[in-house]
Design a protein around this motif. Structure first.
Motif, short mmCIF file in Angstrom:
data_model
loop_
_atom_site.label_atom_id
_atom_site.label_comp_id
_atom_site.label_asym_id
_atom_site.label_seq_id
_atom_site.Cartn_x
_atom_site.Cartn_y
_atom_site.Cartn_z
N VAL A 217 47.78 41.22 49.83
CA VAL A 217 48.85 40.23 49.62
C VAL A 217 48.32 39.06 48.80
O VAL A 217 48.99 38.58 47.88
N ARG A 218 47.13 38.58 49.12
CA ARG A 218 46.54 37.48 48.36
C ARG A 218 46.40 37.84 46.89
O ARG A 218 46.74 37.06 45.99
N LEU A 219 45.88 39.03 46.63
CA LEU A 219 45.69 39.45 45.24
C LEU A 219 47.03 39.55 44.52
O LEU A 219 47.16 39.12 43.37
N SER A 220 48.02 40.10 45.19
CA SER A 220 49.33 40.25 44.57
C SER A 220 49.93 38.89 44.22
O SER A 220 50.51 38.71 43.14
N MET A 221 49.78 37.91 45.12
CA MET A 221 50.31 36.57 44.84
C MET A 221 49.64 35.95 43.62
O MET A 221 50.31 35.33 42.78
N VAL A 222 48.33 36.10 43.52
CA VAL A 222 47.61 35.50 42.39
C VAL A 222 47.99 36.19 41.08
O VAL A 222 48.18 35.54 40.04
N VAL A 223 48.12 37.53 41.12
CA VAL A 223 48.52 38.25 39.91
C VAL A 223 49.94 37.85 39.51
O VAL A 223 50.24 37.67 38.32
N LEU A 328 58.17 44.58 33.95
CA LEU A 328 57.34 45.69 34.42
C LEU A 328 56.34 45.26 35.50
O LEU A 328 55.63 46.11 36.03
N THR A 329 56.30 43.98 35.82
CA THR A 329 55.27 43.49 36.75
C THR A 329 55.83 42.77 37.97
O THR A 329 55.44 43.08 39.10
N MET A 330 56.72 41.80 37.79
CA MET A 330 57.06 40.91 38.89
C MET A 330 57.71 41.61 40.07
O MET A 330 57.33 41.39 41.22
N GLY A 331 58.68 42.48 39.82
CA GLY A 331 59.31 43.19 40.93
C GLY A 331 58.34 44.09 41.66
O GLY A 331 58.34 44.17 42.90
N ASN A 332 57.48 44.75 40.90
CA ASN A 332 56.49 45.64 41.51
C ASN A 332 55.46 44.86 42.32
O ASN A 332 55.06 45.27 43.42
N LEU A 333 55.01 43.73 41.79
CA LEU A 333 54.04 42.91 42.52
C LEU A 333 54.65 42.33 43.79
O LEU A 333 53.99 42.24 44.83
N ALA A 335 57.02 43.69 45.57
CA ALA A 335 57.11 44.79 46.53
C ALA A 335 55.75 45.10 47.15
O ALA A 335 55.65 45.36 48.35
N LEU A 336 54.69 45.06 46.33
CA LEU A 336 53.35 45.31 46.86
C LEU A 336 52.95 44.23 47.86
O LEU A 336 52.32 44.53 48.89
N LEU A 387 43.78 38.77 31.32
CA LEU A 387 42.52 39.42 31.70
C LEU A 387 42.22 39.19 33.19
O LEU A 387 41.82 40.13 33.90
N ILE A 388 42.43 37.98 33.66
CA ILE A 388 42.22 37.70 35.09
C ILE A 388 43.16 38.56 35.94
O ILE A 388 42.74 39.17 36.93
N GLY A 389 44.43 38.61 35.56
CA GLY A 389 45.38 39.42 36.31
C GLY A 389 45.01 40.88 36.32
O GLY A 389 45.13 41.56 37.36
N PHE A 390 44.56 41.40 35.19
CA PHE A 390 44.18 42.82 35.11
C PHE A 390 42.98 43.11 36.01
O PHE A 390 42.95 44.13 36.72
N LEU A 391 41.98 42.24 35.99
CA LEU A 391 40.80 42.44 36.84
C LEU A 391 41.18 42.41 38.32
O LEU A 391 40.64 43.19 39.13
N LEU A 392 42.11 41.54 38.67
CA LEU A 392 42.53 41.45 40.07
C LEU A 392 43.32 42.68 40.49
O LEU A 392 43.19 43.16 41.63
N ILE A 393 44.15 43.22 39.60
CA ILE A 393 44.92 44.41 39.96
C ILE A 393 44.01 45.63 40.07
O ILE A 393 44.23 46.53 40.87
#
Length: 408
Positions: A217-223, A328-333, A335-336, A387-393
């Motif tokens: 959840v923490r990772l998803s919020m930051v991404v 392509l990202t916000m709804g999926n994030l 939900a995750l 880049l930060i978001g990609f590394l976190l995902i």
């Protein structure tokens, strides 16, 4: 809990779409006004006018945290009506502002007010519909909602042409008043008294602790925050780039409408692909592509190849990819993030939405203020945040592969 709305389905969808549209209208209609606001209220540093976007978003993020629990405690309609009154009062204050400082304070409180229709409106839909039926209603609502970003800058430009930038705030107050009266007159309360959850500090604290205790959840919020930073940073800078860099200020609203039209198709693409590939894969793919595209923009910017007609079309295409990526990202994030929090979904939704929006606003503000008359600062900022978001995902993917202790 009511099983159906007394409104026809079409009227219900239109009403909720207009409630949600308050946010898009409040952001996008301001974009053509930024040069005039800067020239009148901050002539020594016109770029500070971008803060009218950042402070609104920051207020919306803070408001998102409280409006969910408030609507659970007092009902959906009272919260929507009360926050809409705050929105309209703040818009009138902004209309009368004689200093940039007062305007920014008013915009922050306007953002607080805009959070109510967004959060409580979604809860209202959840009260009446569930499962696939709810998903269908939300899809229809957002299909109508996506029209607003395409039209709002043109409406803002028309208002400025006919009067001045101040009258855009009167349009905000009028729009909010009309939708609130529509809600008050036609839509009954959907949360019965016996189903309401009294405000409880311990309950909110426990939900907050649980939300932040789960790494996924923490990772998803930051991404999510990274994605919103790209979106809000681009929105804040886009008018200045079209005007200062490419001398397209008079036609900015048309370029933005085209960008919004392209971006609207991303929701359809995501709906077609997410069931096949999964939410995390869709986010990874979108961020991976954006790293490549933004990296290319950084290189072209450093080589001073983003000027003239060629640069205009490159900028238009790149900015469209940023807006497209959000679908392509916000709804999926989201939900995750909510997947392991179903038992506290209402409060968790407020927490995750608030935290990610505040993160996005805090990153986007310096990105916008870094504008130096070129596309380079925004390109560098978007590349770094992507880049930060990609590394976190990718880290999220590694966590998913680690067996839980209970499975051992």
């Amino acid at each position: 809990m009511q099983q159906q709305s007394p409104l026809s389905r079409n009227e219900f969808i239109a009403l909720l779409a207009m409630l949600f549209a308050t946010i898009a209208f409040s952001i996008d209609a301001m974009l053509p006004a930024l040069p005039e606001i800067g020239a009148e209220l901050s002539p020594s540093d016109v770029n500070k006018a971008q803060l009218v976007i950042g402070l609104f978003v920051l207020g919306m993020g803070v408001g998102t945290f409280v409006t969910g629990p408030l609507s659970d405690a007092f009902g959906r309609k009272p919260v929507i009506i009360a926050t809409s009154l705050l929105f309209s009062a703040s818009a009138l204050t902004a209309w009368m502002s004689e200093s940039l400082w007062l305007l920014l304070v008013a915009r922050f409180f306007q953002g607080l007010g805009a959070a109510g229709p967004r959060v409580a409106g979604l809860a209202l839909i959840r009260d009446l519909f569930a499962g696939r039926e709810m998903a269908k209603i939300v899809s229809f609502v957002f299909m109508i909602f996506t029209i607003v970003p395409a039209l709002a800058p043109s409406l803002g430009a028309l208002i400025i042409h006919l009067s001045s930038w101040r009258f855009i705030f009167l349009a905000f107050a009028l729009f909010s008043t009309m939708t609130t009266l529509w809600l008050w007159a036609r839509q009954p309360e959907t949360l019965s008294v016996e189903d309401r959850i009294p405000l409880n500090a311990r309950r909110l604290w426990n939900a907050l602790v649980e939300t932040f205790s789960i790494p996924m959840v923490r990772l998803s919020m930051v991404v999510q925050g990274c994605c919103l930073a790209m979106l809000f940073g681009t929105i804040s800078s886009t008018q200045s780039i079209y005007d200062v860099v490419y001398d397209q200020g008079d036609h900015f609203h048309l370029w933005f409408a085209a960008t919004a039209g392209i971006a609207a198709t991303s929701n359809v693409l995501n709906a077609l692909l997410v069931e096949r590939f999964g939410m995390r894969y869709m986010v990874s793919a979108a961020l991976g592509v954006q790293i490549c595209v933004s990296g290319l923009m950084v290189v072209l910017g450093m080589l001073d190849m983003l000027s003239g007609q060629f640069g205009l079309w490159i900028w238009f295409g790149w900015s469209a990819t940023i807006f497209f990526m959000i679908g392509l990202t916000m709804g999926n994030l989201n939900a995750l993030a909510l997947e392991p929090l179903g038992h506290i979904a209402g409060v968790a939704s407020s927490v995750t939405g608030s935290v990610s929006t505040v993160i996005g606003a805090l990153i986007a503000v310096p990105m916008g203020l870094a504008f130096d008359g070129t596309v380079r600062p925004l390109a560098i900022g978007v590349f770094a945040v992507t880049l930060i978001g990609f590394l976190l995902i990718r880290k999220m993917a590694r966590l998913e592969r680690v067996p839980s202790p209970s499975a051992a």
